[in-house]
Design an enzyme around this catalytic site. Structure first.
Site, PDB file in Angstrom:
ATOM      1  CB  CYS A 265      -0.912  -0.003   1.218  1.00  0.00           C
ATOM      2  SG  CYS A 265      -2.119  -1.344   1.245  1.00  0.00           S
ATOM      3  CG  ASN A 266       3.244   2.284   3.311  1.00  0.00           C
ATOM      4  OD1 ASN A 266       2.308   3.029   3.557  1.00  0.00           O
ATOM      5  ND2 ASN A 266       3.774   1.486   4.224  1.00  0.00           N
TER       6      ASN A 266
END
Length: 223
Positions: free
Chosen positions: A91-92
């Protein structure tokens, strides 16, 4: 390097147990099992898709300000990303790629926001660590994710694994339910209709931010 190429490289190192990850093979097998079962469930096919009207939402940003989708759409189209939380490296990397693409989104008058079930302090951490200039909104109890058809309950065996890994979702999200959204990307037109959707039951797969540009170009022509 494309976003997916970066994700693939990280996944290869992670699943090979290379430092600093050092993840044992049984842990990887459990994660694979959970992903395969979520894919097989057909949940992604039941989520909101292109042509549907997007559920309206009103959520708080990390500073407590209310962000309303209706207000955003009055100004232009909306690029919307649902993601799992600051604890998820995939996600990052997606957030960083979206930040890099934001100037292109701006050219077409599109707002960019991300939605996560995590608490505001964790969203502030996401913004800080990933150097984001767009807001991350806190979806309390996953209600907006539910409205989009993205929210799912983790199976018991995955909950136990997360506990062993000290990935304490009830604390991250201030929600005891052990639920997450499937990662998803949407482009929503000013009329509230979804122009583009991609829902990923496999959390290691994400669409390229550049894929949104052609959709935004078409949205401008139709406006």
């Amino acid at each position: 390097m494309s976003l997916q190429a970066r994700l693939n490289a990280f996944k290869a190192d992670f699943e090979a147990g290379k430092p600093p990850y050092n993840v044992p093979r049984p842990v990887i097998d459990i994660m694979h099992r959970a992903t395969a079962e979520l894919i097989a469930s057909g949940a992604a096919q039941r989520a909101r898709k292109a042509g549907d009207v997007a559920p309206a939402f009103s959520l708080r940003d990390p500073e407590g300000n209310i962000v309303n989708s209706t207000d955003l759409l009055k100004r232009g189209p909306l690029v919307l990303s649902f993601y799992r939380g600051v604890w998820c490296p995939y996600c990052n990397m997606e957030l960083q790629a979206l930040e890099a693409a934001k100037p292109e989104f701006d050219r077409y008058g599109a707002a960019l926001v991300a939605i996560s079930p995590q608490t505001a302090p964790n969203s502030r951490k996401s913004v800080r660590q990933n150097k984001l200039s767009f807001p991350i909104l806190s979806d309390v109890n996953g209600q907006v994710g539910e409205a989009f058809g993205l929210r799912f309950h983790l199976p018991d065996y995955l909950v136990e694994l997360y506990k062993q890994l000290k990935n304490d979702l009830p604390t991250f999200n201030d929600d005891p339910s052990w639920t997450l959204p499937m990662p998803a990307r949407y482009v929503i037109g000013r009329d509230g209709v979804i122009l583009y959707s991609e829902v990923n039951p496999d959390y290691t797969r994400r669409p390229e931010p550049e894929d949104m540009i052609a959709v935004l170009q078409q949205a401008i022509v139709k406006a």
